[in-house]
Design a protein around this motif. Structure first.
Motif, short mmCIF file in Angstrom:
data_model
loop_
_atom_site.label_atom_id
_atom_site.label_comp_id
_atom_site.label_asym_id
_atom_site.label_seq_id
_atom_site.Cartn_x
_atom_site.Cartn_y
_atom_site.Cartn_z
N ARG A 26 29.74 0.10 37.59
CA ARG A 26 30.97 -0.36 37.09
C ARG A 26 32.02 -0.41 38.14
O ARG A 26 32.00 0.53 39.11
CB ARG A 26 31.29 0.59 35.99
CG ARG A 26 32.87 0.48 35.79
CD ARG A 26 32.99 1.22 34.28
NE ARG A 26 32.46 0.43 33.17
CZ ARG A 26 32.70 0.62 31.75
NH1 ARG A 26 33.92 1.41 31.62
NH2 ARG A 26 32.44 -0.18 31.09
N SER A 30 38.70 -2.05 37.27
CA SER A 30 38.96 -2.96 35.98
C SER A 30 39.00 -1.96 34.71
O SER A 30 38.97 -2.53 33.85
CB SER A 30 37.80 -3.81 35.80
OG SER A 30 37.59 -4.59 36.78
N TYR A 31 39.09 -0.72 34.87
CA TYR A 31 38.91 0.25 33.77
C TYR A 31 39.98 1.29 33.69
O TYR A 31 40.06 1.82 34.99
CB TYR A 31 37.55 0.61 33.54
CG TYR A 31 36.46 -0.63 33.37
CD1 TYR A 31 35.76 -1.06 34.43
CD2 TYR A 31 36.33 -0.67 32.08
CE1 TYR A 31 34.84 -1.96 34.22
CE2 TYR A 31 35.54 -1.94 31.90
CZ TYR A 31 34.66 -2.43 32.88
OH TYR A 31 33.76 -3.54 32.59
N TRP A 52 43.93 1.10 34.44
CA TRP A 52 43.51 0.30 35.68
C TRP A 52 44.58 -0.44 36.46
O TRP A 52 44.36 -0.32 37.61
CB TRP A 52 42.50 -0.52 35.11
CG TRP A 52 43.17 -1.69 34.40
CD1 TRP A 52 43.21 -1.89 32.97
CD2 TRP A 52 43.36 -3.13 35.01
NE1 TRP A 52 44.03 -2.99 32.61
CE2 TRP A 52 44.18 -3.75 33.62
CE3 TRP A 52 43.71 -3.51 36.12
CZ2 TRP A 52 44.72 -4.84 33.82
CZ3 TRP A 52 44.36 -5.04 36.25
CH2 TRP A 52 44.82 -5.38 35.19
N SER A 97 35.29 6.81 31.95
CA SER A 97 35.67 5.64 32.22
C SER A 97 35.86 4.70 31.17
O SER A 97 34.97 5.06 30.07
CB SER A 97 34.45 4.77 33.20
OG SER A 97 34.83 3.63 33.37
N GLY A 98 36.59 3.67 31.24
CA GLY A 98 36.91 2.80 29.83
C GLY A 98 37.89 3.28 29.08
O GLY A 98 38.32 4.40 29.28
N GLU A 110 34.34 5.11 27.41
CA GLU A 110 33.18 4.45 27.15
C GLU A 110 32.05 5.40 27.61
O GLU A 110 31.02 5.57 27.24
CB GLU A 110 33.12 3.14 27.50
CG GLU A 110 34.07 2.09 27.09
CD GLU A 110 33.85 0.69 27.54
OE1 GLU A 110 35.08 0.54 28.22
OE2 GLU A 110 33.00 0.15 27.58
#
Length: 122
Positions: A26, A30-31, A52, A97-98, A110
């Protein structure tokens, strides 16, 4: 996706540590990312999170002014700089993350990394 937190250890009251968390599979940039902790005999609690875009950063009241979350996108790593540590900061720390970071919450994470133990002696 695998997250691995490291950098924990034993430190004296008032000392500092920097935790790191790297991801495989990952791209961090982007997260939204965050840190949680679980102290012995207690529920897991939120510590810090960063969107992010970098425009939103949140901290638990108990760590405001002492902890700083940051990211290095080139290294796909998120950090938690912890200063002026107190015995009550003793816990296993986990990176996430996420999900979504807002000015008042962080939800929908996530992925969770394996934790790293921080012990603060009095």
């Amino acid at each position: 996706v695998q997250l691995q937190a490291y950098g924990g250890g034993l430190v004296q009251h008032g000392g500092s540590l920097r935790l790191s968390c790297t991801a495989s599979g990952r791209t961090f940039s982007s997260y939204d990312m965050g840190w949680f902790r679980r102290a012995p005999g207690k529920e897991r609690e939120f510590v810090a999170a960063k969107s992010w875009s970098g425009t939103i950063t949140r901290y638990a009241d108990s760590v405001k002014g002492r902890f700083t979350i940051s990211t290095d996108n080139a290294k796909n790593t998120v950090y938690l700089q912890m200063n002026n540590l107190k015995p009550e900061d003793t816990a296993v720390y986990y990176c996430t993350s996420g999900g979504t970071v807002t000015p008042v919450s962080y939800y929908g994470m996530e992925y969770w990394g394996k934790g790293t133990l921080v012990t603060v002696s009095s």
